[in-house]
Design an enzyme around this catalytic site. Structure first.
Site, PDB file in Angstrom:
ATOM      1  N   ASP A 184       1.546   5.357   0.058  1.00  0.00           N
ATOM      2  CA  ASP A 184       0.954   6.519   0.708  1.00  0.00           C
ATOM      3  C   ASP A 184       1.283   7.749  -0.130  1.00  0.00           C
ATOM      4  O   ASP A 184       2.296   8.408   0.072  1.00  0.00           O
ATOM      5  CB  ASP A 184       1.523   6.671   2.122  1.00  0.00           C
ATOM      6  CG  ASP A 184       0.732   7.659   2.966  1.00  0.00           C
ATOM      7  OD1 ASP A 184      -0.334   8.100   2.502  1.00  0.00           O
ATOM      8  OD2 ASP A 184       1.186   7.977   4.080  1.00  0.00           O
ATOM      9  N   LYS A 214       0.849  -1.187   0.000  1.00  0.00           N
ATOM     10  CA  LYS A 214       0.000   0.000   0.000  1.00  0.00           C
ATOM     11  C   LYS A 214       0.883   1.235   0.000  1.00  0.00           C
ATOM     12  O   LYS A 214       1.667   1.450   0.924  1.00  0.00           O
ATOM     13  CB  LYS A 214      -0.921   0.019   1.219  1.00  0.00           C
ATOM     14  CG  LYS A 214      -1.915   1.178   1.193  1.00  0.00           C
ATOM     15  CD  LYS A 214      -2.786   1.200   2.425  1.00  0.00           C
ATOM     16  CE  LYS A 214      -3.864   2.264   2.305  1.00  0.00           C
ATOM     17  NZ  LYS A 214      -3.283   3.621   2.052  1.00  0.00           N
TER      18      LYS A 214
END
Length: 310
Positions: A24, A22
């Site tokens: 950011d 993931k």
């Protein structure tokens, strides 16, 4: 297509999922018409091409082939992890191309590509993720300011452990058979965040709104360093109604008229309390100033001392 927050898929079905890191950063759709131009659009649809001049050479990466790609624009720290605080220096500069060019040299951006939704005039949203991912990988898109990070099929627990130990934000789990659903927050994509825990001291609070004006809408927390209480952020989520009511009683009993933090936090309407209540909060990462990012309340810690008098 957006992901839904959730847990890791069960081990017995994890071979039906792929796992990606993931990132950011700032989500971007990348339009490559094959004529030497490029268009970057944010989730809002805003044209952000001019904000990231280092991505302009991507326009020639596929030659005359056309494509629409999905990815995340990030800036990287010295360990190769996405750093949203650094990226904020690059965002919002689409209307200031000269400044964007200067900032590109100081805080370079990088585009992480993870999906292809249109290729050579063909719409790919109806294809399963596994096929789209194979097509994306076959494009060989790796350059000075863009890349196609790997996705791992299965081995979710191992991927999660790696993400946690590496200090990454988390994982995105994507069902191998899932179609691309434009504009949807789909359960076929699951974002699993790495949450860290911190013990913090409550130094103040802000009343809630409406019927909650007598209850805390958020608590202002800090951590002790060198005998001083340093502000670490505002926590306004994660508690039940019963916990909020209990906390309100404790805060009212601890009310004082002066700020207990080493520096007064820039929070309007704050009410101060004796720094004697210790709580445990979840958070994802920290800013360079030590502030907690995305904090949420976990529990009171009456078993812990607040670190001495203010």
């Amino acid at each position: 297509m957006l992901a839904t927050p959730g847990p890791l898929p069960p081990a017995e079905v994890e071979d039906q999922w792929a796992f990606e890191v993931k990132q950011d950063g700032q989500r971007a759709m990348v339009y490559l018409p094959g004529d030497g131009t490029i268009l970057l659009r944010a989730r809002s649809g805003t044209d952000i091409t001019a904000a990231y001049p280092e991505l302009l050479p991507l326009a020639d990466a596929l030659g005359a082939r056309s494509a629409v790609l999905d990815g995340e624009i990030v800036t990287l720290d010295d360990q190769g992890r996405s750093d949203f605080e650094r990226l904020q220096q690059r965002m919002g500069l689409a209307s200031a191309p000269a400044k964007a060019a200067r900032m590109a040299g100081r805080v370079p951006a990088h585009l992480m590509l993870f999906d292809v939704v249109h290729l050579d005039g063909r719409l790919l949203t109806g294809l399963p993720y596994a096929e789209r991912r194979e097509l994306l990988t076959s494009l060989g898109l790796a350059g000075p300011a863009w890349s196609t990070p790997a996705a791992i099929t299965g081995h979710g627990a191992e991927a999660w452990k790696m993400a946690r130990e590496a200090g990454l934000e988390g994982l995105i789990a994507k069902r191998l058979i899932s179609r691309y659903e434009p504009g949807a927050r789909s359960k076929s994509w699951v974002k699993i965040k790495v949450h860290r825990l911190a013990d913090v001291v409550i130094g103040g609070w802000v009343p809630g709104r409406g019927r909650l004006t007598a209850l805390p809408g958020a608590v202002l927390v800090g951590e002790r360093h060198d005998g001083l209480l340093h502000y670490a952020g505002s926590v306004g989520t994660g508690w039940s109604e019963a916990e909020r009511i209990c906390l309100a009683e404790l805060l009212q009993a601890a009310a004082i008229g002066t700020c207990p933090f080493a520096q007064v936090p820039p929070v309007a309407g704050a009410r101060w309390v004796l720094p004697r209540l210790v709580g445990e909060v979840r958070y994802t990462s920290r800013t360079r100033a030590g502030r907690l990012r995305h904090p949420s309340w976990h529990r009171l810690r009456p078993d812990l001392a607040p670190g001495g008098p203010a």
